[in-house]
Design a protein around this motif. Structure first.
Motif, PDB file in Angstrom:
ATOM      1  N   UNK A  72       0.966  -1.207   0.216  1.00 34.40           N
ATOM      2  CA  UNK A  72       0.128   0.117   0.057  1.00 34.40           C
ATOM      3  C   UNK A  72       0.981   1.161   0.106  1.00 34.40           C
ATOM      4  N   UNK A  73       1.795   1.251   0.918  1.00 35.56           N
ATOM      5  CA  UNK A  73       2.802   2.601   0.659  1.00 35.56           C
ATOM      6  C   UNK A  73       3.616   2.618  -0.571  1.00 35.56           C
ATOM      7  N   UNK A  74       3.976   1.444  -1.024  1.00 35.27           N
ATOM      8  CA  UNK A  74       5.003   1.564  -2.296  1.00 35.27           C
ATOM      9  C   UNK A  74       3.721   2.180  -3.553  1.00 35.27           C
ATOM     10  N   UNK A  75       2.569   1.765  -3.361  1.00 30.39           N
ATOM     11  CA  UNK A  75       1.824   2.212  -4.395  1.00 30.39           C
ATOM     12  C   UNK A  75       1.382   3.489  -4.185  1.00 30.39           C
ATOM     13  N   UNK A  76       1.338   3.936  -2.892  1.00 32.95           N
ATOM     14  CA  UNK A  76       1.101   5.523  -2.551  1.00 32.95           C
ATOM     15  C   UNK A  76       2.260   6.126  -3.229  1.00 32.95           C
ATOM     16  N   UNK A  77       3.505   5.783  -2.562  1.00 32.96           N
ATOM     17  CA  UNK A  77       4.772   6.663  -3.347  1.00 32.96           C
ATOM     18  C   UNK A  77       4.730   6.826  -4.746  1.00 32.96           C
ATOM     19  N   UNK A  78       4.775   5.648  -5.559  1.00 34.67           N
ATOM     20  CA  UNK A  78       4.721   5.388  -6.960  1.00 34.67           C
ATOM     21  C   UNK A  78       3.614   6.589  -7.380  1.00 34.67           C
ATOM     22  N   UNK A  79       2.480   6.254  -7.060  1.00 32.27           N
ATOM     23  CA  UNK A  79       1.238   7.236  -7.416  1.00 32.27           C
ATOM     24  C   UNK A  79       1.610   8.689  -7.324  1.00 32.27           C
ATOM     25  N   UNK A  80       2.121   8.904  -6.052  1.00 37.93           N
ATOM     26  CA  UNK A  80       2.436  10.296  -5.664  1.00 37.93           C
ATOM     27  C   UNK A  80       3.362  10.959  -6.712  1.00 37.93           C
ATOM     28  N   UNK A  81       4.548  10.294  -6.973  1.00 38.48           N
ATOM     29  CA  UNK A  81       5.558  10.620  -8.214  1.00 38.48           C
ATOM     30  C   UNK A  81       4.993  10.864  -9.325  1.00 38.48           C
ATOM     31  N   UNK A  82       3.876  10.018  -9.702  1.00 37.42           N
ATOM     32  CA  UNK A  82       3.477  10.056 -11.251  1.00 37.42           C
ATOM     33  C   UNK A  82       2.593  11.316 -11.234  1.00 37.42           C
ATOM     34  N   UNK A  83       1.815  11.695  -9.945  1.00 36.63           N
ATOM     35  CA  UNK A  83       0.687  12.641 -10.172  1.00 36.63           C
ATOM     36  C   UNK A  83       1.542  14.134 -10.021  1.00 36.63           C
ATOM     37  N   UNK A  84       2.518  14.032  -8.922  1.00 33.97           N
ATOM     38  CA  UNK A  84       2.925  15.556  -8.477  1.00 33.97           C
ATOM     39  C   UNK A  84       4.511  15.729  -9.218  1.00 33.97           C
ATOM     40  N   UNK A  85       5.167  14.562  -9.434  1.00 34.06           N
ATOM     41  CA  UNK A  85       6.487  14.449  -9.867  1.00 34.06           C
ATOM     42  C   UNK A  85       7.244  14.992  -8.825  1.00 34.06           C
ATOM     43  N   UNK A  86       7.189  14.564  -7.667  1.00 38.38           N
ATOM     44  CA  UNK A  86       7.900  14.462  -6.275  1.00 38.38           C
ATOM     45  C   UNK A  86       8.077  13.086  -5.865  1.00 38.38           C
ATOM     46  N   UNK A  87       9.530  12.729  -5.871  1.00 38.95           N
ATOM     47  CA  UNK A  87       9.699  11.552  -5.310  1.00 38.95           C
ATOM     48  C   UNK A  87       9.966  11.410  -3.822  1.00 38.95           C
TER      49      UNK A  87
END
Length: 301
Positions: A231-246
Motif C-alpha cells: 500500500x505504501x509502495x503504491x502510494x509513493x509511486x502514484x504520488x510521484x506520477x501525479x506530482x513529480x515528487x519522489x
C-alpha cells in the motif's frame, strides 16, 4: 551547495477550497546532503572546524541517510570520516550495499560492530575503545541529533511559513521536529509522524523543544522503522506520477500517506493551511529496492 543560505520551494499539492497542502522541498537543497541531514550537519561541521578536529565519527545502519551525508560532507570539508555500522555480518557485503559503497567511495572508514555493542554505543567503555582505535575525533550522534543539529533545523521554518496553521514533518530521532517547534510561530501546530513504533520519542523531543504546540501522530509507521508494504509502495509511486515528487519510503512517504489519510478523515479543520516538510533521504531508495526485489514485492519507481 554546502551550508549556504538556501531558498527552498513550497510545492502545492492540494488546494480545494477546504484544505491547502504544500510541501517544503528540503530534498532539493542538495542531491546527496539534502533535507534535514544538510540542516543537522551545518553547525556540527562548523563546530568541528573551530575545535580543530580532523576526524568525524558517527553511527548508523547499513542504509543510513546520515552515514551517506556525513561521508559526503566530510570529503567536502576535508575531514577523515569513520562510520560505526550496526551489524558485523554486513562487513563482507559493503560493496553490494549502495549506501555503504557510496560512503566508502567518499572516504569513510567503517567499523562494524555487533548489534549488542551497538546498543551500548554511548557507554564510556565503548567510547574509550573507539578513542584508542581512531584517536581524537568529533562525535556526531546517530541520526545527527544534538543541540547544534536542532539549531540547524530551526532554519527550516522561515517568515514565509507564518501563514500555515499546521507544519508536519517525519520523525526519526526527534532533532528535526524539535528545531521546527522552536522556530514555529504563534498559533501554529506542529505534527510529527514517527517512522518508529511507540510514543517514546516525546521524551527525547522534550529535551530540545521549547514550546508545547506539538504532538506525534503514531498511526503511520507501517510496522516500524524501515518497514514497508505494498500500500505504501503504491502510494509513493502514484504520488510521484501525479506530482513529480519522489518520496522516500522510510520517512517522508509515510508522513504524506498519513497526511492524505487524515485529510480524507476530516482530521484538519476546514480552511486549514498545511505545510509538510520533505526531509530528503532519497539515496536510500536503491537499497530499499534491493530488499523489495528479494521479497518479490513491487519496486519503488
Amino acid at each position: 551547495m554546502f551550508f549556504e543560505s538556501v531558498k527552498v520551494p513550497n510545492d502545492t499539492i492540494l488546494n480545494n477550497g477546504i484544505i491547502s497542502l504544500k510541501i517544503k522541498r528540503e530534498d532539493a537543497i542538495h542531491p546527496l546532503v539534502s533535507g534535514n541531514k544538510y540542516r543537522k550537519l551545518k553547525y556540527n561541521i562548523l563546530e568541528a572546524q573551530e575545535s580543530g578536529k580532523s576526524s568525524l565519527l558517527t553511527f548508523g545502519g547499513a542504509y543510513s541517510n546520515h552515514i551517506a551525508a556525513v561521508a559526503m560532507a566530510g570529503k567536502k570539508f576535508g575531514f577523515k570520516t569513520i562510520g560505526v555500522i550496526r551489524g558485523e555480518e554486513i562487513s563482507t557485503k559493503a560493496k553490494d550495499n549502495p549506501t555503504l559503497d557510496f560512503a566508502q567511495q567518499n572516504g569513510m572508514q567503517f567499523h562494524f560492530v555487533s548489534r549488542e555493542d551497538y546498543r551500548n554505543k554511548y557507554d564510556l567503555e565503548f567510547m574509550n575503545r573507539l578513542g584508542e582505535r581512531f584517536g581524537d575525533f568529533y562525535l556526531i550522534p546517530e541520526g545527527g541529533t544534538n543541540s547544534l543539529a536542532v539549531k540547524g533545523c530551526e532554519e527550516i521554518v522561515t517568515k514565509t511559513d507564518k501563514a500555515f496553521d499546521y507544519i508536519c514533518c517525519p520523525v526519526g530521532t526527534g532533532g528535526t521536529i524539535s528545531g521546527i517547534i522552536n522556530a514555529s510561530f504563534e498559533n501554529q501546530k506542529i505534527l510529527g509522524f514517527p517512522a518508529l513504533k511507540g510514543d517514546f520519542l516525546k521524551k527525547d523531543i522534550s529535551k530540545f523543544a521549547n514550546k508545547s504546540n506539538w504532538n506525534l501522530i503514531t498511526d503511520y509507521h507501517f510496522g516500524g522503522y524501515a518497514k514497508i508494504n505494498e500500500a505504501l509502495i503504491s502510494f509513493i509511486n502514484d504520488f510521484k506520477m501525479e506530482y513529480d515528487i519522489q518520496l522516500d519510503p522510510i520517512y517522508t512517504g509515510k508522513m504524506l500517506f498519513g497526511i492524505m489519510d487524515l485529510i480524507e478523515k476530516e482530521f484538519f479543520e476546514k480552511g486549514s493551511k498545511i505545510l509538510a516538510i520533505h526531509t530528503g533521504g532519497l539515496q536510500g531508495i536503491s537499497g530499499m529496492n534491493q530488499y523489495l526485489e528479494r521479497k518479490k514485492m513491487p519496486l519503488l519507481k
